[in-house]
Design a protein around this motif. Structure first.
Motif, PDB file in Angstrom:
ATOM      1  N   SER A 115     -31.025-133.492   4.869  1.00 53.23           N
ATOM      2  CA  SER A 115     -30.419-134.745   5.318  1.00 53.23           C
ATOM      3  C   SER A 115     -31.200-135.356   6.477  1.00 53.23           C
ATOM      4  O   SER A 115     -31.223-136.585   6.618  1.00 53.23           O
TER       5      SER A 115
ATOM      6  N   GLY B 212     -25.485-126.751  -0.293  1.00 55.48           N
ATOM      7  CA  GLY B 212     -26.626-127.612   0.012  1.00 55.48           C
ATOM      8  C   GLY B 212     -26.280-128.884   0.757  1.00 55.48           C
ATOM      9  O   GLY B 212     -27.166-129.535   1.320  1.00 55.48           O
ATOM     10  N   VAL B 213     -24.999-129.256   0.790  1.00 59.78           N
ATOM     11  CA  VAL B 213     -24.650-130.469   1.552  1.00 59.78           C
ATOM     12  C   VAL B 213     -24.778-130.247   3.054  1.00 59.78           C
ATOM     13  O   VAL B 213     -24.595-131.189   3.825  1.00 59.78           O
ATOM     14  N   SER B 214     -25.069-129.073   3.487  1.00 50.95           N
ATOM     15  CA  SER B 214     -25.038-128.587   4.882  1.00 50.95           C
ATOM     16  C   SER B 214     -23.615-128.381   5.347  1.00 50.95           C
ATOM     17  O   SER B 214     -22.935-127.537   4.791  1.00 50.95           O
TER      18      SER B 214
ATOM     19  N   GLN C  20     -28.771-133.929  -1.542  1.00 49.75           N
ATOM     20  CA  GLN C  20     -28.971-135.216  -0.875  1.00 49.75           C
ATOM     21  C   GLN C  20     -28.762-136.388  -1.841  1.00 49.75           C
ATOM     22  O   GLN C  20     -28.733-137.547  -1.417  1.00 49.75           O
TER      23      GLN C  20
ATOM     24  N   GLY D 227     -24.717-136.629   4.047  1.00 49.74           N
ATOM     25  CA  GLY D 227     -25.560-135.556   4.564  1.00 49.74           C
ATOM     26  C   GLY D 227     -24.757-134.452   5.217  1.00 49.74           C
ATOM     27  O   GLY D 227     -25.285-133.377   5.493  1.00 49.74           O
TER      28      GLY D 227
ATOM     29  N   GLY E 134     -29.937-127.815   3.576  1.00 53.80           N
ATOM     30  CA  GLY E 134     -29.247-129.103   3.576  1.00 53.80           C
ATOM     31  C   GLY E 134     -29.411-129.849   4.886  1.00 53.80           C
ATOM     32  O   GLY E 134     -29.474-131.083   4.917  1.00 53.80           O
ATOM     33  N   VAL E 135     -29.472-129.094   5.988  1.00 53.76           N
ATOM     34  CA  VAL E 135     -29.694-129.748   7.283  1.00 53.76           C
ATOM     35  C   VAL E 135     -31.062-130.430   7.285  1.00 53.76           C
ATOM     36  O   VAL E 135     -31.192-131.606   7.661  1.00 53.76           O
TER      37      VAL E 135
END
Ligand code: NA
Ligand code: NA
Ligand code: NA
Lengths: 376, 87, 376, 87, 376, 87
Positions: free
Chosen positions: C364, C325-327, C112, C146, C360-361
């Motif tokens: 964000s 991890g960024v989704s 994030q 995100g 990640g979801v």
């Protein structure tokens, strides 16, 4: 630092009120009943979740601009969601057992005494200090005895929206408790011999009968009780879509996706009425108590009516199926079947109990219409 | 108390009128079924039943779309027969 | 003759403005990306189509009485559509891999940094003449990092509705570009040996854990960040419907028909914000540039965090999974798997990457809540 | 410039506060999983797995409702067997 | 006693007006056509039911707060429901046969003469005392000749909402009557030898053609007739979703659940316009008469155009397929096939008739756009 | 009558303009198909068709999700075979 302070001021912890905490626990309780005890999970799960969401401080789910606000005013205040559910229930209902044995309608009628007796009881509760039920409130509470979720929500949204949350909680909880509430009453009011009674096989019902039936019901409702036509009309529309056989794709959608989508939002919207000021008071206790009374009286009057009919009818009638007249489809019919099997392991009452069971749906929709007409 | 008495009378009237009406309404429906539907049933009997044999129907998939255990067993048996022949 | 002249005056050709033509080409470009390049077609196809429709002269799709006007104000301005989508995504998400290895949440947190660094970058862009981003604008832009479409649309509709079109275009385009943007960054920041690291098999996660998890997440969000509860709440509702196992018909509908219907209208509604005056300016270029930066920084910080954790943790952690991890579920996890296979053909990282991916979801959604609380 | 500096400071604060909060929040979630869920998992283990045999499950229709190729092959083989017997 | 009197005053029997009774009979008639005669049941069943509901005294279905009121104003007055239906129809339509033989578009064009001739006829009916059709009314009536339900409802809701009920009844009834209305006209205008003509097999149409086609149609509509873009645009969106192959889940939903849900409510909403004061007048007779004329002229002009094209074209064209140009997909194409088989049992015209059939859908959407542009 | 005449003229103009426009529009579409699509078809032919054999496809469930009678027959036959072997 300032940002962290702003962040702190915006947290739930800094803004909680005691009532909100308690109502969230109530919401968790509903989730527990739905998930762990399988109590009417289709409605109680979204409803419990809605109860949690609506009580979150700061978030404003049920204020103007909040999600639950939109859901409630678009779908429940207008009556649209319960009517769509009722259409779907109509599309799922087979009236065959009732048409084959129309006397069963009297059992559905008798069980509605649970509603009207509870109305009286609700007014009597006004003697308790702190409780002040108007006739509208009492009517909305009494409909719990109809054991029909969408009918209860529809009527409560019209007559007593501030009691909607408690009424829906009571209605669905008791519907889930049918297998616990009913059997002792049924056993107490019947002898073993009565419970052993086997019933004659049902005659074949033709397609044309099933098609004309919902139209006949609608016509009679139009003639004698127009205030019940929203409920009865949408129910009959669903049933006609089912039985006509010419719009199967609409019928399937009404029974599946449409009712599923509506159920999610109906549950959330009803849950949004579970705010502390509307729920945490002695009236809710009264409602929960009256609901239990309503179910019990409805069950008892159904059984007694069946006993009476068994005496005067030439075909034997097992009094147990009278209990199915409260509706709570198909749970009450299954309960009748199960209690019957205990007394006579070869006696399958399920199909016979479906008659009073669906009659109970009609009966409570009619009762709702009467209440709307007379006190609405 | 005055007020409560009045409410009681109203509630009692409602109870009476309501039950009378519910019985009358559903009673009329009984008459409707006996008088109209039963006659319709005689005059317009169902067309001859669908030709699907009960045995075939029993073996086919059920309404919920899931497959009955015996069909699964039959298919898995057919699959193994097929494999033993083709592999 | 007069009729033909009236007809001519009502044609598009007689009323076109240059900006509309350009925006239609932008819409066609989105359709091309969706259909020919398979870039997030579920949203970009209706969105590109919406962009074309909204720019048709005379037709008035986005004016009062126009279809897109209704869709936008009923579904996006209210936040309802992204929340329904989020509920559906929740119903599709399996948190098993994350519960089995909860440290993965730190990777979702680290990624994030892409959001908050971009916020800083957006403010820095104010130095460019012609660009003037407020903190609200900057926050709405930063959320692109995100890599979560509904979150970006929800936040932009609240903080900077006039930038919504550009933000959604950037968010979905970069999400589709994840397989192109991420691998070089991942390779640059890791050694071959690190990429070869195999991870321990995940433990079995029980049903009760999966049921309690969404409730725990919701509870923490209520306590610490109520402004994130619309997003997190609907997500957790979907997930609870999935994992509870008692409302499968609702869960199935939320994952299929309901999310499909909403996706069509969400895409059209977002597309309706792609008007020339809102899109054809230097700010859009800034947004597109910042979006790329946000994704890159998010990827890098995820990978670096994973490297760090690999050093301090007793269980080996392959740094590649940090990029997930960024989704951008499940694409980023697949990318991690693919880059891992290049270095070690026996190393299947997919399940391990699902942990940071779903983290990640949550990350964000939490970041969106912070931005709403602090600048909303 | 004055104004821009102010914005920078605000953005920097946001960045710091935001990242701190995100890590704190997700860190708490780690603790929640380790402290609560892991214990729940031990106390309430899953009931024994479903009894459906893997072979029967494999042979049945898959979740998307489509039929697997081997089943199709088996059915088509069964159909041809059936036809050769009945025609 | 008083309660019973109140109940009596609230019954339908005490409040019926003659017109309501007649309109309920009309509703029953529509149900009969739908169920017993299988006349377009998907729309006529909910529409007939809606007609019954809206005419119930006291119940107030179509008054503020009533279910049908909400449905009508949310879905039909805004044009949203017919446009969603049109999107679904687009997703169901295969333009392959038309792309393979584009000349068929002229048949679809010729059949629209039914619309414009009827417009003239509707104005002529003003000579009859008691009938007073404005140009808007006449245009809304004439579109019945387009043989396309959603187009007719969309146009009528814009140009002549008070005639919507009668127009929808006429449009769907005649669409269902296509197998009865068309064959005599087709036989009268063609020789046996013409009906025996076999047509060349259609060429293979590629995926890319099918993808570009809806975009080309939309582009031309944007250029030349923006007023038709709501209809044509949604139709093309549905078709693009279908043919692109990248959003199958959206396409499937548009063709099934979404169109089913919308159809139920569209039918109810249209039925709500079947009130006695709007329907029980000489104008409705005029509309029903004009509808029959429109269908007949459309059929005739399609056949005559096909005869002419058969003369000038090098490839043989069976004139029967001209009748399919009125649209009424896929019924009119089936009629052409059936009449062709009577003359030549080896002549399967179905695929050839699909070309003019879908061309007719475009043709009537274009005609609707022209009417909106010139008289709207 | 005056007014009616005016309306007639308007209606006639509409009829003429409408039919001209409809033919022009759909005629342009003919040109578009011949000029653009036909060329696209040549330049971008379809990829080779799907490999599913026609026999397997025929035997599989049809698009509405229901099972064809012959499949039902085959399955019921398989079921009885299976039963006679296993009972
Ligand atoms: Na009941
Ligand atoms: Na993310
Ligand atoms: Na047409």
């Amino acid at each position: 630092m300032e940002a962290l302070h702003t962040l702190w001021l915006s947290t739930g912890l800094a803004n909680f009120e005691a009532g909100q905490v308690v109502m969230m626990l109530v919401g968790c309780g509903l989730l527990y009943l739905a998930i762990a005890r399988n109590f009417e999970p289709l409605l109680l799960l979204p409803m419990g979740f809605g109860a949690i969401l609506t009580n979150i401080p700061v978030a404003g789910f049920s204020e103007v601009g909040g999600l639950l606000h939109y859901i409630y005013y678009a779908g429940i205040d207008t009556g649209i969601f319960p009517l769509i559910i009722f259409m779907g229930v109509g599309a799922m209902t087979d009236f065959g057992a009732l048409i084959a044995n129309p006397k069963m309608l009297f059992l559905g009628a008798a069980a509605q005494f649970g509603i009207f007796a509870t109305l009286f009881g609700a007014i009597a509760l006004n003697a308790v200090p702190g409780i002040e039920f108007t006739l509208k409130d009492a009517s909305a509470i009494a409909i719990i005895g109809g054991a029909d979720g969408p009918t209860a929500i529809f009527l409560a949204s019209k007559l007593a929206p501030e009691l909607l949350g408690a009424i829906a909680v009571a209605a669905y909880s008791y519907m889930a408790l049918v297998p616990i509430i009913q059997p002792p009453i049924m056993r107490a009011l019947t002898s073993v011999d009565e419970r052993k009674i086997e019933m004659a096989q049902l005659r074949h019902v033709t397609k044309i009968e099933k098609i004309i039936f919902p139209l006949g019901v609608l016509l009679m409702t139009i003639f004698f009780l127009p205030s019940a036509t929203p409920l009865v009309g949408m129910f009959c529309l669903g049933n006609l879509m089912r039985e006509s056989g010419v719009v199967d794709r609409l019928s399937t959608t009404a029974q599946n996706e449409l009712i599923n989508i509506t159920t999610i939002f109906l549950g959330l919207g009803v849950g949004s009425k579970l705010s502390s000021h509307a729920f945490l008071n002695v009236e809710t206790l009264g409602i929960l108590g009256l609901g239990a009374v309503a179910f019990s009286i409805g069950t008892a009057s159904g059984v007694l009516m069946a006993k009476f009919m068994n005496k005067v009818s030439k075909d034997p009638i097992n009094p147990l199926i009278g209990a199915a007249g409260v509706s709570a489809v198909p749970m009450a019919a299954r309960v009748a079947n199960k209690v019957g099997l205990e007394a006579n392991p070869h006696n399958f009452l399920l199909m016979h109990a479906m008659g009073p069971n669906v009659a109970g749906v009609l009966g409570s929709a009619v009762a709702a219409g009467i209440l709307l007409a007379l006190v609405g | 108390m005055e007020h409560l008495n009045e409410l009681f009378i109203e509630a009692g009237t409602l109870m009476l009128a309501g039950m009378v009406f519910v019985f009358a309404f559903l009673g009329l429906l009984v008459i409707f079924i006996n008088a109209v539907l039963a006659k319709l049933a005689i005059r317009y009997p169902d067309a001859k039943p669908q030709t699907k044999s009960p045995r075939a129907a029993k073996a086919s998939t059920n309404s919920a779309g899931s497959v009955s255990p015996s069909v699964v067993a039959a298919i898995s048996s057919a699959v193994s027969q097929y494999r033993s022949k083709h592999n």
